[in-house]
Design a protein around this motif. Structure first.
Motif, short mmCIF file in Angstrom:
data_model
loop_
_atom_site.label_atom_id
_atom_site.label_comp_id
_atom_site.label_asym_id
_atom_site.label_seq_id
_atom_site.Cartn_x
_atom_site.Cartn_y
_atom_site.Cartn_z
N ARG A 2 20.45 -11.45 -51.60
CA ARG A 2 21.11 -12.51 -50.86
C ARG A 2 20.61 -12.56 -49.42
NH1 ARG A 2 25.81 -15.54 -51.20
NH2 ARG A 2 26.57 -16.26 -49.18
N ASP A 42 21.12 -19.89 -53.92
CA ASP A 42 22.55 -19.64 -53.75
C ASP A 42 23.32 -19.68 -55.06
OD1 ASP A 42 22.17 -19.35 -51.04
OD2 ASP A 42 22.69 -21.44 -50.56
N PRO A 52 24.48 -16.34 -58.73
CA PRO A 52 25.61 -15.76 -59.47
C PRO A 52 26.04 -16.61 -60.67
CG PRO A 52 26.00 -15.60 -57.12
CD PRO A 52 24.78 -16.46 -57.29
N SER A 97 25.34 -9.57 -59.49
CA SER A 97 26.07 -10.80 -59.18
C SER A 97 27.17 -10.55 -58.15
CB SER A 97 26.68 -11.37 -60.48
OG SER A 97 27.46 -12.51 -60.21
N GLN A 130 27.41 -11.88 -54.10
CA GLN A 130 28.51 -12.68 -53.56
C GLN A 130 29.32 -11.97 -52.49
OE1 GLN A 130 30.62 -14.94 -56.95
NE2 GLN A 130 29.47 -13.33 -58.00
N VAL A 146 35.37 -15.55 -61.24
CA VAL A 146 34.43 -16.36 -60.46
C VAL A 146 34.02 -17.60 -61.25
CG1 VAL A 146 32.09 -16.41 -59.50
CG2 VAL A 146 33.56 -14.43 -59.10
N PRO A 180 36.38 -16.64 -55.32
CA PRO A 180 35.22 -15.74 -55.47
C PRO A 180 35.04 -14.71 -54.35
CG PRO A 180 34.64 -17.97 -56.11
CD PRO A 180 36.01 -18.06 -55.52
N PRO A 181 35.26 -15.07 -53.07
CA PRO A 181 35.11 -14.03 -52.02
C PRO A 181 36.06 -12.85 -52.24
CG PRO A 181 35.13 -16.22 -51.03
CD PRO A 181 35.52 -16.39 -52.47
N ALA A 214 34.84 -10.70 -55.23
CA ALA A 214 33.70 -9.85 -54.86
C ALA A 214 34.16 -8.65 -54.04
CB ALA A 214 32.67 -10.66 -54.09
#
Length: 301
Positions: free
Chosen positions: A18, A25, A28, A200, A204, A267, A273-274, A277
């Motif tokens: 990343r 982008d 994932p 993945s 993220q 996700v 998602p944040p 992760a």
């Protein structure tokens, strides 16, 4: 030890990819799609087909279901009290309520209890965590990502979930022995799950977002690594009187870090998602500190 190193290497690889910008982008999404449609079904076909069922392992099987159920009630209540967004509540239920009973759990069982107890870990994972993810997990992800959905939509979502289809197929094929080449293929395809999933998650993970997610992150990790396994231990040992090495391994599995596969499903349904992760990315290394504590506490069981 090699499995733990693999987790670290793949996780760091995702972070590096990343930062260097060498992958797009939407990486994932592509990795998660492969995991859901290929890797997870291969794992289900291989391990469910070979499982040997035993009523004495009822505690082990029920552990993940009870852990998820208690987490569901807790996060739903706290979500309302703290006015958390529904996507955040869904992420906590899914990722905070399911443990990494395979890719972290099995190496840890081997390290602390020995190879002879790996079968207990497989039961806890395949008939516990994996089956919960394929049914109640998909139900939760669907409801909390889409809002009001019909029973027909929910049932359709579960039935069309590739790992669930593979699980049913594996049960139907139990009387049929797999050819050695089929076992080899399933094993190698299933082995892609851990590296792809960790890459993945690492891709993220953005620690800069931790401040905004600190409250739900703390709630999720506190439940998964401490409160949840303590509740299961209280029920199984304190109330039902369970004891012995099988019980110790079962409770040890209850204390594992958040489930990688559950994070992938969360996700995929856009459940914060944040936060997902962070739960996985911080929960796994943090569990390397909490698991020895649980091993020490469980010695007297």
């Amino acid at each position: 030890m090699a499995n733990i190193v693999l987790l670290v290497v793949c996780f760091l690889a995702g972070m590096i990819l990343r930062r260097t910008g060498r992958f797009p982008d939407n990486t994932p999404a592509a990795l998660n799609g492969f995991i859901i449609h290929v890797s997870l079904p291969a794992v289900a076909l291989l391990h469910i087909h070979n499982l040997r069922l035993d009523l004495s392992l009822l505690y082990t099987v029920s552990m993940a279901w009870l852990l998820f159920g208690a987490g569901f009630l807790l996060f739903r209540t706290l979500g309302r009290l703290a006015s958390l967004p529904r996507e955040t509540v869904g992420a906590l239920m899914l990722v905070g309520g399911l443990g990494n009973t395979s890719f972290v759990g099995l190496p840890m069982i081997e390290a602390y209890y020995g190879k002879e107890f790996l079968g207990i870990g497989l039961i806890a994972d395949q008939l516990g965590s994996f089956l919960v993810l394929s049914t109640l997990g998909i139900l939760t992800a669907t409801v909390y990502s889409s809002g009001d959905v019909s029973l027909r939509q929910i049932v359709r979502k579960i039935l069309y979930f590739p790992p669930f289809q593979a699980l049913i197929l594996a049960l139907l094929l139990r009387p049929v022995p797999f050819h050695p080449w089929a076992v080899t293929v399933l094993q190698k395809v299933g082995d892609t799950l851990t590296p792809l999933a960790l890459a993945s998650v690492g891709f993220q993970l953005q620690l800069s977002q931790m401040r905004g997610e600190l409250k739900p992150l703390s709630l999720g990790l506190l439940y998964k690594l401490a409160i949840g396994p303590a509740l299961i231990a209280l029920l199984f040992v304190g109330v039902l009187g369970g004891k012995g090495p099988v019980m110790q391994v079962t409770l040890f599995e209850a204390a594992m870090a958040p489930m990688i596969s559950a994070g992938i499903i969360a996700v995929d349904h856009r459940l914060n998602p944040p936060l997902v992760a962070l739960l996985v990315g911080i929960g796994i290394p943090l569990s390397f500190i909490t698991l020895p504590v649980w091993w020490w506490l469980l010695r007297g069981v």
